[in-house]
Design a protein around this motif. Structure first.
Motif, PDB file in Angstrom:
ATOM      1  N   VAL A 183      50.541   7.863  34.767  1.00  0.00           N
ATOM      2  CA  VAL A 183      51.134   7.459  35.400  1.00  0.00           C
ATOM      3  C   VAL A 183      52.754   8.877  34.698  1.00  0.00           C
ATOM      4  CG1 VAL A 183      52.902   7.132  37.520  1.00  0.00           C
ATOM      5  CG2 VAL A 183      50.317   6.564  37.600  1.00  0.00           C
ATOM      6  N   LEU A 184      52.965   7.708  33.685  1.00  0.00           N
ATOM      7  CA  LEU A 184      54.290   7.347  33.670  1.00  0.00           C
ATOM      8  C   LEU A 184      54.310   9.447  32.597  1.00  0.00           C
ATOM      9  CD1 LEU A 184      57.391   8.180  32.072  1.00  0.00           C
ATOM     10  CD2 LEU A 184      57.044   6.033  30.411  1.00  0.00           C
ATOM     11  N   PHE A 185      52.769   9.352  32.044  1.00  0.00           N
ATOM     12  CA  PHE A 185      52.356  11.254  30.942  1.00  0.00           C
ATOM     13  C   PHE A 185      52.461  12.011  32.314  1.00  0.00           C
ATOM     14  CE2 PHE A 185      49.309  13.935  29.702  1.00  0.00           C
ATOM     15  CZ  PHE A 185      49.281  14.283  28.463  1.00  0.00           C
ATOM     16  N   GLN A 186      52.056  12.244  33.377  1.00  0.00           N
ATOM     17  CA  GLN A 186      52.151  12.983  34.717  1.00  0.00           C
ATOM     18  C   GLN A 186      53.249  12.793  34.678  1.00  0.00           C
ATOM     19  OE1 GLN A 186      49.788  11.589  37.244  1.00  0.00           O
ATOM     20  NE2 GLN A 186      47.186  11.807  36.890  1.00  0.00           N
ATOM     21  N   ASN A 187      54.049  12.222  34.809  1.00  0.00           N
ATOM     22  CA  ASN A 187      55.608  11.983  35.623  1.00  0.00           C
ATOM     23  C   ASN A 187      55.958  12.923  34.361  1.00  0.00           C
ATOM     24  OD1 ASN A 187      55.560  11.308  37.829  1.00  0.00           O
ATOM     25  ND2 ASN A 187      55.471   9.240  37.372  1.00  0.00           N
ATOM     26  N   LEU A 188      56.653  13.349  33.293  1.00  0.00           N
ATOM     27  CA  LEU A 188      57.094  14.069  32.628  1.00  0.00           C
ATOM     28  C   LEU A 188      56.563  15.263  32.492  1.00  0.00           C
ATOM     29  CD1 LEU A 188      56.597  10.810  29.314  1.00  0.00           C
ATOM     30  CD2 LEU A 188      58.926  11.443  30.990  1.00  0.00           C
ATOM     31  N   ASN A 189      55.353  15.406  32.021  1.00  0.00           N
ATOM     32  CA  ASN A 189      54.462  16.848  32.573  1.00  0.00           C
ATOM     33  C   ASN A 189      55.204  17.396  33.684  1.00  0.00           C
ATOM     34  OD1 ASN A 189      52.738  17.120  30.354  1.00  0.00           O
ATOM     35  ND2 ASN A 189      50.979  15.908  31.119  1.00  0.00           N
ATOM     36  N   ASN A 190      55.313  16.567  34.768  1.00  0.00           N
ATOM     37  CA  ASN A 190      55.563  17.312  35.763  1.00  0.00           C
ATOM     38  C   ASN A 190      57.556  17.753  35.819  1.00  0.00           C
ATOM     39  OD1 ASN A 190      53.269  17.970  36.969  1.00  0.00           O
ATOM     40  ND2 ASN A 190      53.257  16.039  37.861  1.00  0.00           N
ATOM     41  N   MET A 191      58.016  17.512  35.173  1.00  0.00           N
ATOM     42  CA  MET A 191      59.556  17.353  34.828  1.00  0.00           C
ATOM     43  C   MET A 191      60.010  19.062  34.967  1.00  0.00           C
ATOM     44  SD  MET A 191      61.091  14.348  32.379  1.00  0.00           S
ATOM     45  CE  MET A 191      62.171  14.269  33.284  1.00  0.00           C
ATOM     46  N   ASP A 192      61.268  19.259  35.300  1.00  0.00           N
ATOM     47  CA  ASP A 192      61.684  20.942  35.548  1.00  0.00           C
ATOM     48  C   ASP A 192      62.383  21.076  34.205  1.00  0.00           C
ATOM     49  OD1 ASP A 192      62.290  23.097  36.601  1.00  0.00           O
ATOM     50  OD2 ASP A 192      63.826  22.203  37.900  1.00  0.00           O
ATOM     51  N   LEU A 193      61.856  21.451  33.275  1.00  0.00           N
ATOM     52  CA  LEU A 193      62.031  22.214  32.217  1.00  0.00           C
ATOM     53  C   LEU A 193      63.406  23.583  32.404  1.00  0.00           C
ATOM     54  CD1 LEU A 193      59.129  21.988  29.619  1.00  0.00           C
ATOM     55  CD2 LEU A 193      60.814  19.994  30.463  1.00  0.00           C
ATOM     56  N   ASN A 194      63.411  24.173  33.329  1.00  0.00           N
ATOM     57  CA  ASN A 194      64.496  25.149  32.880  1.00  0.00           C
ATOM     58  C   ASN A 194      65.180  25.029  33.824  1.00  0.00           C
ATOM     59  OD1 ASN A 194      62.862  26.615  31.939  1.00  0.00           O
ATOM     60  ND2 ASN A 194      61.299  27.186  34.029  1.00  0.00           N
ATOM     61  N   GLY A 195      65.614  23.437  34.908  1.00  0.00           N
ATOM     62  CA  GLY A 195      66.726  23.149  35.182  1.00  0.00           C
ATOM     63  C   GLY A 195      68.370  23.369  34.691  1.00  0.00           C
ATOM     64  N   PHE A 196      68.674  22.847  35.024  1.00  0.00           N
ATOM     65  CA  PHE A 196      70.685  21.945  34.876  1.00  0.00           C
ATOM     66  C   PHE A 196      70.451  20.945  34.080  1.00  0.00           C
ATOM     67  CE2 PHE A 196      71.348  25.201  37.575  1.00  0.00           C
ATOM     68  CZ  PHE A 196      71.814  27.194  36.490  1.00  0.00           C
ATOM     69  N   TYR A 197      70.058  19.736  34.072  1.00  0.00           N
ATOM     70  CA  TYR A 197      69.734  18.824  34.326  1.00  0.00           C
ATOM     71  C   TYR A 197      69.092  18.410  32.653  1.00  0.00           C
ATOM     72  CZ  TYR A 197      71.754  18.394  38.001  1.00  0.00           C
ATOM     73  OH  TYR A 197      73.222  18.847  39.583  1.00  0.00           O
ATOM     74  N   SER A 198      69.605  16.837  32.493  1.00  0.00           N
ATOM     75  CA  SER A 198      68.638  16.517  31.129  1.00  0.00           C
ATOM     76  C   SER A 198      67.076  15.779  31.433  1.00  0.00           C
ATOM     77  CB  SER A 198      68.976  15.546  30.157  1.00  0.00           C
ATOM     78  OG  SER A 198      68.981  14.842  29.474  1.00  0.00           O
ATOM     79  N   ASN A 199      65.975  16.733  30.581  1.00  0.00           N
ATOM     80  CA  ASN A 199      65.337  15.443  31.324  1.00  0.00           C
ATOM     81  C   ASN A 199      64.747  14.019  30.443  1.00  0.00           C
ATOM     82  OD1 ASN A 199      64.391  17.672  32.907  1.00  0.00           O
ATOM     83  ND2 ASN A 199      64.100  19.281  31.402  1.00  0.00           N
ATOM     84  N   THR A 200      65.749  13.576  30.418  1.00  0.00           N
ATOM     85  CA  THR A 200      65.458  12.328  30.555  1.00  0.00           C
ATOM     86  C   THR A 200      65.446  10.650  31.216  1.00  0.00           C
ATOM     87  OG1 THR A 200      67.709  13.028  29.266  1.00  0.00           O
ATOM     88  CG2 THR A 200      67.526  10.612  29.203  1.00  0.00           C
ATOM     89  N   VAL A 201      64.678  10.052  30.726  1.00  0.00           N
ATOM     90  CA  VAL A 201      64.027   9.001  31.597  1.00  0.00           C
ATOM     91  C   VAL A 201      63.917   7.881  30.879  1.00  0.00           C
ATOM     92  CG1 VAL A 201      61.516   8.079  32.016  1.00  0.00           C
ATOM     93  CG2 VAL A 201      61.120  10.622  31.731  1.00  0.00           C
ATOM     94  N   ALA A 202      64.959   6.568  31.486  1.00  0.00           N
ATOM     95  CA  ALA A 202      65.462   5.357  31.071  1.00  0.00           C
ATOM     96  C   ALA A 202      63.616   4.200  31.524  1.00  0.00           C
ATOM     97  CB  ALA A 202      66.282   4.825  31.936  1.00  0.00           C
ATOM     98  N   ILE A 203      63.361   3.345  30.958  1.00  0.00           N
ATOM     99  CA  ILE A 203      62.302   3.100  31.413  1.00  0.00           C
ATOM    100  C   ILE A 203      63.007   1.442  31.153  1.00  0.00           C
ATOM    101  CG2 ILE A 203      60.167   1.300  30.832  1.00  0.00           C
ATOM    102  CD1 ILE A 203      59.977   3.927  29.688  1.00  0.00           C
ATOM    103  N   VAL A 204      63.661   1.192  32.496  1.00  0.00           N
ATOM    104  CA  VAL A 204      64.535  -0.233  32.525  1.00  0.00           C
ATOM    105  C   VAL A 204      64.023  -1.439  33.563  1.00  0.00           C
ATOM    106  CG1 VAL A 204      66.820  -0.778  33.459  1.00  0.00           C
ATOM    107  CG2 VAL A 204      66.666   1.235  32.932  1.00  0.00           C
ATOM    108  N   GLN A 205      63.804  -2.812  32.504  1.00  0.00           N
ATOM    109  CA  GLN A 205      63.345  -3.790  33.423  1.00  0.00           C
ATOM    110  C   GLN A 205      63.296  -4.695  32.504  1.00  0.00           C
ATOM    111  OE1 GLN A 205      61.861  -5.830  36.178  1.00  0.00           O
ATOM    112  NE2 GLN A 205      60.705  -3.933  36.799  1.00  0.00           N
ATOM    113  N   SER A 206      63.524  -5.996  33.107  1.00  0.00           N
ATOM    114  CA  SER A 206      63.425  -7.465  32.153  1.00  0.00           C
ATOM    115  C   SER A 206      63.132  -7.684  31.089  1.00  0.00           C
ATOM    116  CB  SER A 206      63.753  -8.642  33.486  1.00  0.00           C
ATOM    117  OG  SER A 206      64.366  -8.105  34.342  1.00  0.00           O
TER     118      SER A 206
END
Length: 190
Positions: free
Chosen positions: A16-39
């Motif tokens: 699921v994470l792999f699919q989400n990474l592949n669906n990120m907008d690479l042409n946008g103005f924002y950084s394509n950064t993913v934070a994985i936060v949990q205990s």
């Protein structure tokens, strides 16, 4: 904890994470950064390790190395009648100690030197990766999944340092990149 790491991965969160990474907008103005936060102990590092089988990954664990110093026992008191003893297992996977030490060492005298150190670290790291990928694939371009799995396996493979200490290639890579960054700070101070 390390025994659990060797068990078969359960679930498909890495896919699921792999699919989400592949669906990120690479042409946008924002950084394509993913934070994985949990205990602590919820599987963040294992998720990224499983993802590394699908996409080229540079895993960096900057946990304080003192968090994997073995098993500790903690006794908690609840009032006068209740006592609870907890077994706290050392953190896993282990910290990338050389990176942790470099990034927390205060060797830089100002923000410009600190920024230079980070740039030098990543330049050394990326150049080392490029050289190794060229060794793994001297005359051909591999499929993305193959290079991901091969790179992950390479990082886990063992090598020697100073002729007597067995370390992983990952440790060797991060050590060499860190030494290069420290040298850049020394040169910068001259």
């Amino acid at each position: 904890m390390s025994g659990a790491w060797q068990q078969k991965y359960v679930g498909e969160c890495h896919e699921v994470l792999f699919q989400n990474l592949n669906n990120m907008d690479l042409n946008g103005f924002y950084s394509n950064t993913v934070a994985i936060v949990q205990s602590s102990g919820t599987g963040k590092s294992r998720l990224v390790d499983e993802l590394a089988k699908l996409i080229f990954t540079i895993p960096i664990n900057i946990r304080n190395p003192q968090q994997h110093n073995g098993t500790r026992w903690r006794v908690l008191y609840f009032g006068s009648a209740m006592l609870l003893t907890l077994k706290i297992v050392a953190a896993y996977p282990y910290s990338d100690v050389d990176i942790f030490n470099l990034w927390t060492s205060n060797r830089a005298h100002d923000s410009l030197q600190a920024e230079s150190m980070f740039y030098q670290f990543f330049e050394n790291l990326f150049n080392g990766i490029l050289r190794q990928v060229e060794v793994l694939y001297p005359r051909r371009t591999p499929a993305r999944k193959n290079i991901s799995e091969d790179w992950r396996s390479f990082l886990e493979s063992k090598t020697e340092r100073n002729g007597n200490e067995t370390i992983t290639q990952r440790q060797k890579f991060y050590y060499e990149a860190s030494v290069g960054a420290r040298c850049s700070i020394l040169l910068f101070q001259l």
